[in-house]
Write an enzyme that holds these catalytic residues in place. Structure first.
Site, mmCIF file in Angstrom:
data_model
loop_
_atom_site.group_PDB
_atom_site.id
_atom_site.type_symbol
_atom_site.label_atom_id
_atom_site.label_comp_id
_atom_site.label_asym_id
_atom_site.label_seq_id
_atom_site.Cartn_x
_atom_site.Cartn_y
_atom_site.Cartn_z
ATOM 1 N N GLU A 47 0.861 -1.198 0.000
ATOM 2 C CA GLU A 47 0.000 0.000 0.000
ATOM 3 C C GLU A 47 0.898 1.249 0.000
ATOM 4 O OE1 GLU A 47 -1.532 0.781 3.947
ATOM 5 O OE2 GLU A 47 -3.356 1.722 3.159
ATOM 6 N N ASN A 110 -6.991 6.247 -1.593
ATOM 7 C CA ASN A 110 -5.880 5.329 -1.329
ATOM 8 C C ASN A 110 -6.106 4.162 -2.300
ATOM 9 O OD1 ASN A 110 -4.069 3.490 -0.306
ATOM 10 N ND2 ASN A 110 -4.565 3.897 1.842
ATOM 11 N N LYS A 127 -9.499 2.077 -1.974
ATOM 12 C CA LYS A 127 -9.679 1.464 -0.644
ATOM 13 C C LYS A 127 -11.046 1.796 -0.037
ATOM 14 C CE LYS A 127 -7.081 1.112 3.754
ATOM 15 N NZ LYS A 127 -5.816 1.556 4.400
ATOM 16 N N GLU A 146 -6.091 8.558 7.815
ATOM 17 C CA GLU A 146 -6.628 8.147 6.505
ATOM 18 C C GLU A 146 -8.018 8.731 6.275
ATOM 19 O OE1 GLU A 146 -5.956 4.353 4.657
ATOM 20 O OE2 GLU A 146 -4.880 3.715 6.457
ATOM 21 N N CYS A 171 -4.773 -3.018 2.767
ATOM 22 C CA CYS A 171 -4.473 -2.953 4.204
ATOM 23 C C CYS A 171 -5.666 -3.250 5.103
ATOM 24 C CB CYS A 171 -3.821 -1.625 4.565
ATOM 25 S SG CYS A 171 -3.050 -1.749 6.194
ATOM 26 N N ASN A 196 0.324 -1.212 5.297
ATOM 27 C CA ASN A 196 1.235 -0.469 6.189
ATOM 28 C C ASN A 196 0.626 -0.596 7.572
ATOM 29 O OD1 ASN A 196 3.232 1.814 4.780
ATOM 30 N ND2 ASN A 196 1.493 1.284 3.481
#
Ligand code: CDT
Length: 310
Positions: A47, A110, A127, A146, A171, A196
């Site tokens: 990621e 993302n 994501k 995020e 992730c 991550n």
């Protein structure tokens, strides 16, 4: 004839905030070259693989945030990845921060892309499960913003590629059973996931010692319960004072880890993945058409919705 895909889980060690795109891409290119020399067809990167994990900082200057984003893919700096893929006849999955202008409106996601052995983009995923928080929380040792910097993607898709059906997740998605199931219901045989993951979870430090266990638990369960290969790839090690788990691995539809990284640096874990190994799981224990009971799940979800606000 088995449907063999030779896959490299291309773990990255830490990326410093000062590291340029050119420097990071040189590390990705080294992975592509090494994987091609070992006869791989597909390389899976983590990621946000082009930069440090910037959501760990509360940044007030939007221009500073946007410097971590890609406005086009391929762009001037990433083009070499695509050209190298085409030259080496090797595909890749790449996670990155995407800035898209749609109908004149800026969106930030993302994202990950799947690139074929001809160097062309096959599919893009944005994501869905964005963890962390959206406001500055100074009590944390580091931020996880995020929810501030990205908007959630709309859906999980799959693509016909590499001789099978391939899905992508990113992730935190890997912790949710729906992620795998929604893709498996679309036939996914190979699910690619970059991550991550800090060792330390500020709101729940009591989980820290279990971070690697949980990492493997969710991906191994996702593979087995959906009769699918899963490839999970970390950005690992001490990045800007934040220790991140490694544990990149390739998981068979049996749920077994068949290849794994052992360091927290740049490292490849390689496996020959036979997509036909999915068949016995998808046709027996996890034959969805024969054994799933979707009508009861709907009732349960509706009742639960009253209680937990689904
Ligand atoms: N990048 C990412 O999604 N990381 C999260 C960390 C936990 S957030 C509190 C993860 O699920 O691994």
């Amino acid at each position: 004839m088995p449907r063999l895909v030779h896959i490299a889980a291309a773990q990255l060690g830490p990326i410093a905030r000062s590291e340029t795109r050119r420097e990071v891409i040189a590390r990705l290119l080294a992975h592509l070259e090494q994987a091609a020399a070992m006869d791989c067809h597909l390389v899976v990167f983590p990621e946000l693989a082009l930069t440090t994990f910037f959501p760990r900082w509360y940044l007030e200057d939007q221009a500073e945030v946007d410097a971590f984003f890609e406005r086009e893919m391929p762009g001037p700096e990433t083009r070499l990845l695509f050209e190298t893929a085409e030259r080496l006849k090797i595909g890749f999955y790449l996670g990155y921060a995407e800035l898209a202008i749609e109908s004149g409106v800026i969106h930030r996601y993302n994202s990950s892309i799947l690139v074929g052995r001809d160097g062309r983009i096959i599919g893009k995923y944005r994501k869905v499960h964005l963890p962390g928080h959206s406001e500055h929380e100074p009590w944390r040792a580091f931020q996880h913003l995020e929810k501030r910097y990205f908007e959630a993607g709309p859906e999980f898709g799959v693509w016909r590629a590499f001789g099978g059906i391939v899905g992508m997740a990113i992730c935190n998605d890997r912790r949710w059973p729906e992620t795998y199931r929604v893709m498996a219901l679309q036939g996914a045989e190979l699910i690619l996931i970059g991550y991550n993951t800090p060792v330390h979870n500020p709101p729940a430090p009591e989980h820290d010692d279990l971070s690697m266990f949980h990492n493997h638990l969710v991906m191994q369960a996702g593979a087995y319960q959906n009769g699918s290969w899963v490839v999970g790839v970390a950005k690992a090690g001490g990045e800007e004072g934040c220790e991140m788990i490694g544990g990149s691995c390739i998981i068979a539809p049996s749920g077994e880890i068949v290849a794994a990284c052992s360091t927290k640096g740049d490292e490849l874990a390689i496996a020959q993945c036979d997509l036909d190994l999915c068949i016995s799981y998808k046709n027996t224990t996890f034959n969805f058409a024969r054994h799933r009971q979707p009508h009861t799940y709907r009732l349960i979800t509706e009742r639960a919705g009253v209680v937990i606000g689904v």
